[in-house]
Structure formats: C-alpha cells, structure tokens
Design a protein around this motif. Structure first.
Motif, PDB file in Angstrom:
ATOM      1  N   GLY A  60      66.178  26.934  14.187  1.00  0.00           N
ATOM      2  CA  GLY A  60      65.007  26.245  13.661  1.00  0.00           C
ATOM      3  C   GLY A  60      65.255  25.512  12.361  1.00  0.00           C
ATOM      4  O   GLY A  60      64.955  24.337  12.278  1.00  0.00           O
ATOM      5  N   LYS A  61      65.830  26.201  11.386  1.00  0.00           N
ATOM      6  CA  LYS A  61      66.081  25.539  10.098  1.00  0.00           C
ATOM      7  C   LYS A  61      66.979  24.320  10.310  1.00  0.00           C
ATOM      8  O   LYS A  61      67.850  24.324  11.164  1.00  0.00           O
ATOM      9  N   GLU A  62      66.764  23.323   9.485  1.00  0.00           N
ATOM     10  CA  GLU A  62      67.590  22.137   9.531  1.00  0.00           C
ATOM     11  C   GLU A  62      69.033  22.459   9.179  1.00  0.00           C
ATOM     12  O   GLU A  62      69.292  23.185   8.220  1.00  0.00           O
ATOM     13  N   ARG A  73      67.090  21.475  20.691  1.00  0.00           N
ATOM     14  CA  ARG A  73      66.022  21.543  19.708  1.00  0.00           C
ATOM     15  C   ARG A  73      66.263  20.591  18.546  1.00  0.00           C
ATOM     16  O   ARG A  73      65.355  19.894  18.100  1.00  0.00           O
ATOM     17  N   LEU A 119      65.707  17.123  19.855  1.00  0.00           N
ATOM     18  CA  LEU A 119      64.291  16.908  20.108  1.00  0.00           C
ATOM     19  C   LEU A 119      63.536  16.664  18.815  1.00  0.00           C
ATOM     20  O   LEU A 119      62.607  15.861  18.760  1.00  0.00           O
ATOM     21  N   ALA A 120      63.952  17.350  17.768  1.00  0.00           N
ATOM     22  CA  ALA A 120      63.271  17.217  16.483  1.00  0.00           C
ATOM     23  C   ALA A 120      63.443  15.815  15.914  1.00  0.00           C
ATOM     24  O   ALA A 120      62.578  15.317  15.199  1.00  0.00           O
ATOM     25  N   ASP A 165      61.563  11.921  17.891  1.00  0.00           N
ATOM     26  CA  ASP A 165      60.318  11.220  17.592  1.00  0.00           C
ATOM     27  C   ASP A 165      60.465  10.160  16.518  1.00  0.00           C
ATOM     28  O   ASP A 165      59.635   9.271  16.401  1.00  0.00           O
ATOM     29  N   THR A 166      61.504  10.269  15.708  1.00  0.00           N
ATOM     30  CA  THR A 166      61.648   9.310  14.619  1.00  0.00           C
ATOM     31  C   THR A 166      62.952   8.518  14.701  1.00  0.00           C
ATOM     32  O   THR A 166      63.030   7.403  14.217  1.00  0.00           O
ATOM     33  N   GLU A 217      65.723   6.545  16.610  1.00  0.00           N
ATOM     34  CA  GLU A 217      65.942   5.742  17.810  1.00  0.00           C
ATOM     35  C   GLU A 217      67.143   6.227  18.624  1.00  0.00           C
ATOM     36  O   GLU A 217      67.041   6.450  19.829  1.00  0.00           O
ATOM     37  N   ARG A 254      60.969  21.579  26.820  1.00  0.00           N
ATOM     38  CA  ARG A 254      59.759  21.958  26.084  1.00  0.00           C
ATOM     39  C   ARG A 254      58.958  23.013  26.835  1.00  0.00           C
ATOM     40  O   ARG A 254      58.353  23.899  26.237  1.00  0.00           O
ATOM     41  N   ASN A 255      58.904  22.887  28.148  1.00  0.00           N
ATOM     42  CA  ASN A 255      58.176  23.881  28.924  1.00  0.00           C
ATOM     43  C   ASN A 255      58.904  25.225  28.911  1.00  0.00           C
ATOM     44  O   ASN A 255      58.264  26.272  28.794  1.00  0.00           O
ATOM     45  N   GLN A 305      58.125  26.715  25.622  1.00  0.00           N
ATOM     46  CA  GLN A 305      56.766  27.252  25.518  1.00  0.00           C
ATOM     47  C   GLN A 305      56.638  28.582  26.255  1.00  0.00           C
ATOM     48  O   GLN A 305      56.070  29.536  25.726  1.00  0.00           O
ATOM     49  N   LEU A 306      57.184  28.637  27.453  1.00  0.00           N
ATOM     50  CA  LEU A 306      57.029  29.853  28.254  1.00  0.00           C
ATOM     51  C   LEU A 306      57.836  31.019  27.699  1.00  0.00           C
ATOM     52  O   LEU A 306      57.335  32.140  27.623  1.00  0.00           O
ATOM     53  N   ASP A 361      56.646  30.954  23.166  1.00  0.00           N
ATOM     54  CA  ASP A 361      55.232  31.201  22.880  1.00  0.00           C
ATOM     55  C   ASP A 361      54.651  32.277  23.802  1.00  0.00           C
ATOM     56  O   ASP A 361      53.894  33.142  23.356  1.00  0.00           O
ATOM     57  N   CYS A 362      54.987  32.203  25.078  1.00  0.00           N
ATOM     58  CA  CYS A 362      54.425  33.171  26.030  1.00  0.00           C
ATOM     59  C   CYS A 362      55.320  34.393  26.202  1.00  0.00           C
ATOM     60  O   CYS A 362      54.995  35.294  26.978  1.00  0.00           O
TER      61      CYS A 362
END
Lengths: 199, 199
Positions: free
Chosen positions: A25-27, A104, A107-108, A111-112, A114, A164-165, A168-169, A172-173
């Motif tokens: 998680g950490k950069e 991950r 993916l991070a 979004d920014t 290209e 991503r799914n 999540q599963l 998160d789940c």
DNA sequence: ACAAGAACTTTACACTGTGTAAAGTTGAAA
DNA sequence: TTTCAACTTTACACAGTGTAAAGTTCTTGT
C-alpha cells in the motif's frame, strides 16, 4: 558460463519487486528502490527513464519469472468450452495474488499517469483475450447462454475477473482465495453456460 | 431572507465540482479551484484542512444537491424482493454517472491517502447496505438462489455494482448507460433470484 | 465614531519526490 | 596507458501541498 550475480538492471527490478511486496500500500519511492538495490538513486535513471517505466518493466520481469504466458496458454487445452472457462478462471484467479502488489502500484497511477494507463490497459487487453477465447469455446459448443451475445459475455466475464473485483472480495469482504476461485467459477458457469434443456 | 449569493465555502465546493466535471481525468489542483472560486489559494485552507478534506466535503455537498439519500430510500418501497433488487440497481446505476467525476478523484487517492480511503470505504459501506437490503428482501420472499448465502450474495452484488465496474463497462467496453442498467439487472436477476421450480 | 474581530489577501517559505545535469571515480578490456 | 562503460556524487529545477505571519477590508456592537 553465465554470471550468477545479477546485473544492476536486474537487481533494481528485484529490489522494486521486494519493496512492493513488502510495503503493502505505501508508496515505494525511487530512493527506496535504489537503497535496496545498493545503487545510487541516479543509477536508476541510467536504466529506466521514469518511475512509471521502471514499474512497467518490473511487471514484465515478474511475468517472466512467473511464466505467465505459458500458464495462460495451458488453459487452452481443455476439451469443452465449460472446462475451458473454468480452467481460465482457475489460472487467472491464481495469478492475480501473485501480481497484486505490482498491479496495485500501477493501478494507483493509472488515473493520472498516461503511460501507466496505457501499459495497464494493454495487460488487461491481453487478459480479455483469454476471456474471449473461453466464451468463444462455449459458443462453439452451443453452450453459451442465449441471454448474451459473445461480445457481451466477454465484457461481463472480463469485468467479473478484474483485479479490482478480486481486491474487493478478498480484502474488503475477506474472502479466502479458495472461496474467490470457487465462487467465481460458479458465478461464471451460472451466467454463461446455457441451462440444459429437457426438451 | 437568505442571501442568494453563496458564501465562500459553497463557492469553493461549486468550483471544485465544476472543475472535476470538466477536466475529466486530469488532476485538479488547489490553485485551480481557488482561481475558479475567485479566492486566494490560501483561503481554501481557511475552510478545508487538506485537499483530501475538500474533496470529501465536495462529495457530501454533491449528495446533498442530488438528494442521494431520498432516492436510495425510494427503492425500499418496492413490493417483492425481485422488484426491490431491480429498483436498487436502477437507482444506484443512475446515480453513478452523476458522481463519477468526484468518485474518480477520490478513487485515485484511495490507494495512497488514508483519509480518502476511509471516506470512500464509508460511502461504499452505505451502498452495501442497499445491496444487503435487496438481498434480504429476496430471502424473505424465499426467492434467493440456493447457490449463495445472503452474505455471499450481498458481497457479489456489491462487487457487481462497484463504480470501477461501471467505469470498465461504460468506458472500456463503451456500453451505453441503458445497456449497463439493463444488463446488470439481468445479470443480478439470473444470479440471485431462484429459478422457479416446476415441482 | 471607533474599536474589535471575522474573513479574507499577500508574500514567503518549508517539504517531498521526480527528474536533469555535469563532473568525478573505478575497473576492465584493448 | 588510454579509453570506455558503468557507475557515484553533488547540485539543482520544478510542481504541488501545506504552514506562517503580517496586512487589508468590511461589519457590527457600543
């Protein structure tokens, strides 16, 4: 004889990989990777033009180690379309956790950045081909559910199997990996394999 | 009489919203928002402690404008479980594109920013409750597929309806919004509503 | 009318991380 | 012994966030 001590480039890639796996998680910064690889921060730029580039190269390196292609090809040997679908889910579903740390990180940035977006899209495009092949195999068997066209079915399967799914599963789940695989198989089979008609 | 010219705080939130809607994808900076709101960059910090905070407050502001809660509550009036499931998908599925710009900005930070992650998780937790309610309604009708427990079904529905999935289907797969809604309804119904038994 | 205070603006700066630039070191090959 | 590649070292530009503090302006209560 090939030297057994890896060259600098490889050491950098290994360092990046380890750090990504560790620091969930950490950069992970360029300086961190350099330190781990025992080179100066500047040396990274002798091998990789940007951080994004380094991360992308790391995914390729990882695929190489893990034998990604061979594994995915293997799912093509299944006889029936349904078997092929299951084999593909099993293979890809097993592969995800192995590449997750790196995925991950990419993916991070997606979004920014290209370049990161492009690289990730390409990988997902490759994965989509696997989905398409499985769905086509089903259709060839006349076993594809009449509810969806082959293209729609491919889109949906592709969606279901996204990283991503999986994230999540399982995160998160708090599903176990086994649960993930078996439930996604069941889900895909229920969705795409035509019900047997008792005509 | 309440003034019709919005106070600074509101102007900032509006500016943030507009910029996010406009500059699809590109990062929106504090300075940009300040300029748009006609205040100094520093003034932003008089109202919001960090950029993350500002974005989070913007989502709340947006919910307020859009009447998010009322809309989602409305889906609870449906009679049968299946109707409720469809109503929920319709409502949520329609809501996603309205919040997408902002969602995207938050999602982009989620992976690195603790506070953003927390805020987003909470929102998704709220959405999950809607999934849970729909699944419970199905179960109450004895119409929940025996393939899944209520909790599993909730997890799966929650997964299906994620913003990332909407993004993938409508952006990468270029589905129209109508297609998204109708296909997800069909998918959810096939998956969760028990097949009628001709016993 | 005037003091006080709230709501800003202005200016300046610290900090982080990426990436560029250029000069210096080292070891091996030719 | 020179030459070259592969580094290291030092320095710095740049973007964007956030802090700090002094100055302005407008309102409001006394």
């Amino acid at each position: 004889m090939t030297s057994n001590k890896p060259d600098t480039r490889t050491r950098i890639l290994q360092a990046a990989l380890e750090l990504l796996n560790l620091s969930q998680g950490k950069e992970v910064r360029m300086a961190d990777i350099a330190r781990k690889a025992n080179v100066s921060r500047q040396a990274l730029y002798l091998h990789f033009s940007t951080r994004t580039d380094l991360l992308i190269e790391t995914t390729l390196y990882l695929d190489d180690i893990k034998g990604a292609e061979e594994r995915l090809k293997a799912s093509r040997t299944a006889k029936t379309g349904a078997e092929r679908l299951n084999a593909f889910i099993e293979t890809w579903g097993t592969y995800i956790p192995e590449i997750y740390s790196l995925a991950r990180a990419l993916l991070a940035m997606k979004d920014t950045d290209e370049a990161a977006d492009k690289a990730w899209s390409q990988r997902m495009g490759d994965m989509r081909e696997g989905c398409e092949a499985a769905i086509n195999a089903l259709q060839h068997d006349k076993a594809l559910s009449p509810d969806y066209t082959a293209e729609q079915a491919t889109d949906i399967l592709w969606m279901m199997l996204s990283v991503r799914n999986w994230e999540q599963l399982t995160k998160d789940c708090t599903w176990t990996q086994e649960m993930y695989i078996s439930t996604l198989k069941s889900l895909a089979n229920n969705t795409f394999v035509a019900k047997e008609q008792t005509t």
